[in-house]
Design an enzyme around this catalytic site. Structure first.
Site, PDB file in Angstrom:
ATOM      1  CB  THR A 228      -0.944   0.012   1.218  1.00 53.64           C
ATOM      2  OG1 THR A 228      -0.192  -0.290   2.402  1.00 53.64           O
ATOM      3  CG2 THR A 228      -2.044  -1.013   1.061  1.00 53.64           C
ATOM      4  CE  LYS A 230       3.225  -1.546   5.459  1.00 50.42           C
ATOM      5  NZ  LYS A 230       2.462  -2.174   4.359  1.00 50.42           N
ATOM      6  CD  GLU A 448     -19.550 -19.000 -14.794  1.00 55.54           C
ATOM      7  OE1 GLU A 448     -19.758 -17.906 -14.231  1.00 55.54           O
ATOM      8  OE2 GLU A 448     -18.877 -19.905 -14.256  1.00 55.54           O
ATOM      9  CG  HIS A 451     -22.886 -16.949 -11.032  1.00 60.99           C
ATOM     10  ND1 HIS A 451     -23.194 -17.069  -9.698  1.00 60.99           N
ATOM     11  CD2 HIS A 451     -22.007 -17.952 -11.307  1.00 60.99           C
ATOM     12  CE1 HIS A 451     -22.538 -18.101  -9.178  1.00 60.99           C
ATOM     13  NE2 HIS A 451     -21.819 -18.663 -10.148  1.00 60.99           N
TER      14      HIS A 451
END
Length: 619
Positions: A228, A230, A448, A451
């Site tokens: 991220t 740091k 699929e 979904h």
């Protein structure tokens, strides 16, 4: 073999070759000297030549032998046969003299008789030159020198090892005096940047704060998931402040020798104080900052605890005038020792979360500066495809998209290259060569499509934009969504997500009247979702109660936070939520049975359907 070892071997052989050349040089010239032609003659012949003044010089060796050369000039030689080797092989004559006194009297007689003054000298020792020495002992001398080199190198290595023993307690931190990274290079992270900018201001003008009685912060702890930013943020602090920056990892303090960790901590802070104002950045501080064991358990890591104790005392022992700030980064905030987290050591705790939609776009813009991309590229659409991606993930996506475009022989990177890269990152490599039976392929198409239909109809499901039955990674098909950015999630939203995930299995059961193993990933996700609703968020009939341990310190505990009876209730609640949403998914698909058949058959033929293909049908 590393480069340093290769260099040492190469240098050693160069020395060997050098000594061989010197030896051959001396050997050659001594060989030339010894190959001069020696002719044995008589004393009468010598005096005959002496009377004719043809002797250049003669030497009496050890009172027993005479050696002489003729006084012949180059003009007397055969010019046709004269060359370099002829000159090297000038004849030398020798003979035995017998009685030395008689020989001297005879020399004096010839000098008076023929009025000559021959050049001669007496030598009572053996002729032994440097060339003779090298010729006789050069080979052995060379062996001795080579052995000496080996011994010297061994002693030097032993010496370096002994020096290492003295230096092992020294800090391994890398010192950077100048850093080109600034806050402009850190995209996103607007909140953390604003908070950490004050630290830069402290380093630049500390008197601004101390004159009002304020104290300079002793440290800031950067907490966030991996990738991220740091470490990048810590570098930006040093770059903005333009102060010495000490960088090292928490594992650099750890060594197999007792007391080394504490010694390195002491040495690090000593150097940092000498170069203050400065910044010390400790990455992955959880390597030494883990919570100390309260009970004296055999096998506990006493050395790590000693290192932590020294770090605590050094940080708490700062003078307010040293201007040394400690930055540390970790993604395991829950395991850190409480004494390390208290005010006075790490005065500030800065949380760095995964980037939001806007921050993902900003991060992509930074990484796209070095990439040739099309002006028609849709950054907003791409950024919506990668929720939960860190800055490091986005950097990798940009690089992989550029590589993919290069493999496709494109001049610029396009949106499709980014989308294909994201699919590959999430789902895996597309498997075009895998063979799927017709009946299996049809089942996958209905799965699929189930979904897609449910996510399109229910209110809080993520918007679907593509479904495919092309095998990719470990999946045989996939439905791709555009996730909605949420800071909090309601109970209805979580139930809608479970219902969408169950849509695939519900479609299979509705069409084929049986179930398959193709829903494994869906079942795993809905089970975790239902567990979190019941155990963590209090979104069930169990009530407003949570068994979530945010510290993470009881992960290995054998005791549960609830009774066996409560455990049975939790299981029933999880099962109840999943059954309700499965029943709901079946009802939705029954109402849209014709659409399910039509879209599934279309997907079976085309293998890929986009939002435009099913939007008009489902609307």
């Amino acid at each position: 073999m590393d480069k340093q070892s290769k260099f040492r071997i190469k240098t050693f052989f160069k020395k060997i070759i050098f000594f061989l050349i010197i030896f051959c040089f001396f050997y050659f010239f001594n060989f030339i000297k010894k190959t001069k032609k020696i002719t044995h003659t008589t004393q009468d012949k010598f005096f005959e030549l002496l009377s004719k003044n043809k002797i250049n010089k003669f030497i009496v060796l050890n009172k027993k032998k005479v050696s002489f050369t003729l006084n012949e000039k180059k003009s007397h030689l055969d010019s046709n046969n004269y060359n370099f080797f002829s000159k090297l092989h000038l004849s030398r004559y020798e003979f035995e003299i017998g009685d030395l006194q008689l020989f001297q009297k005879k020399i004096d007689f010839y000098k008076e008789l023929y009025e000559i003054n021959p050049n001669f000298e007496f030598k009572n020792y053996k002729i032994y030159t440097v060339l003779n020495f090298f010729y006789d002992y050069g080979f052995f001398l060379m062996i001795i020198i080579i052995c000496w080199i080996f011994i010297f190198r061994k002693i030097a290595s032993r010496s370096s090892e002994s020096e290492f023993k003295f230096k092992i307690g020294k800090s391994k931190a890398k010192l950077y005096y100048y850093n080109n990274i600034t806050f402009k290079d850190v995209a996103g992270l607007e909140g953390p940047k604003e908070e950490i900018k004050e630290i830069v201001d402290f380093l630049k003008s500390p008197n601004k704060y101390t004159k009002l009685g304020g104290k300079i912060p002793k440290g800031a702890l950067l907490i966030g998931p991996p990738g991220t930013g740091k470490t990048l943020l810590a570098k930006a602090v040093a770059g903005e402040a333009q102060v010495p920056f000490f960088s090292l990892s928490g594992s650099d303090f750890v060594e197999m020798f007792v007391g080394v960790g504490a010694s390195r901590v002491r040495d690090l802070f000593y150097i940092a104080k000498l170069k203050s104002p400065s910044i010390i950045f400790i990455d992955e501080i959880d390597a030494i900052g883990r919570a100390r064991i309260k009970n004296n358990i055999p096998g506990g890591n006493d050395e790590r605890e000693n290192t932590l104790n020294k770090l605590l005392t050094e940080m708490d022992g700062f003078s307010t005038k040293t201007n040394v700030i400690v930055l540390a980064a970790t993604n395991r905030y829950d395991v850190l020792d409480d004494a390390l987290l208290r005010s006075g050591r790490f005065d500030r705790t800065i949380f760095i979360d995964l980037p939001s939609l806007k921050e993902r776009k900003d991060i992509m813009k930074v990484h796209l500066k070095k990439i040739k991309f099309s002006k028609s590229i849709d950054l907003d659409f791409i950024s919506r495809q990668i929720p939960g991606f860190s800055g490091a993930d986005i950097s990798n996506i940009c690089n992989e998209a550029a590589l993919l475009a290069a493999r496709r022989n494109k001049v610029k990177v396009e949106t499709k290259d980014f989308i294909d890269t994201i699919y590959r990152r999430i789902g895996g490599i597309e498997k075009k060569n895998i063979l799927i039976k017709k009946n299996e392929k049809k089942r996958i198409a209905y799965h699929e499509t189930g979904h897609a239909i449910i996510s399109w109809i229910i209110e809080y499901a993520h918007s679907v934009f593509q479904i495919t039955i092309t095998p990719r990674g470990q999946s045989l098909g996939a439905a791709w969504y555009i996730p909605e950015e949420r800071q909090i999630t309601t109970e209805d939203q979580m139930k809608d997500e479970i219902c969408t995930l169950l849509g695939g299995r519900a479609a299979e059961y509705l069409i084929f009247n049986n179930k398959s193993t193709g829903a494994l990933n869906d079942l795993e996700r809905i089970t975790k979702q239902a567990q979190s609703m019941v155990k963590f968020f209090g979104l069930s009939s169990l009530g407003n109660i949570s068994y979530f341990d945010s510290t993470g310190r009881n992960d290995f505990s054998l005791e549960k936070a609830y009774s066996e009876k409560t455990s049975e209730i939790i299981d029933k609640e999880i099962n109840k939520i999943i059954k309700e949403q499965y029943k709901r998914a079946l009802e939705i698909l029954k109402k849209n049975y014709d659409k399910l058949i039509f879209l599934a058959e279309k997907l079976f033929k085309k293998e890929v359907l986009f939002k435009e293909d099913f939007a008009s049908i489902l609307d």
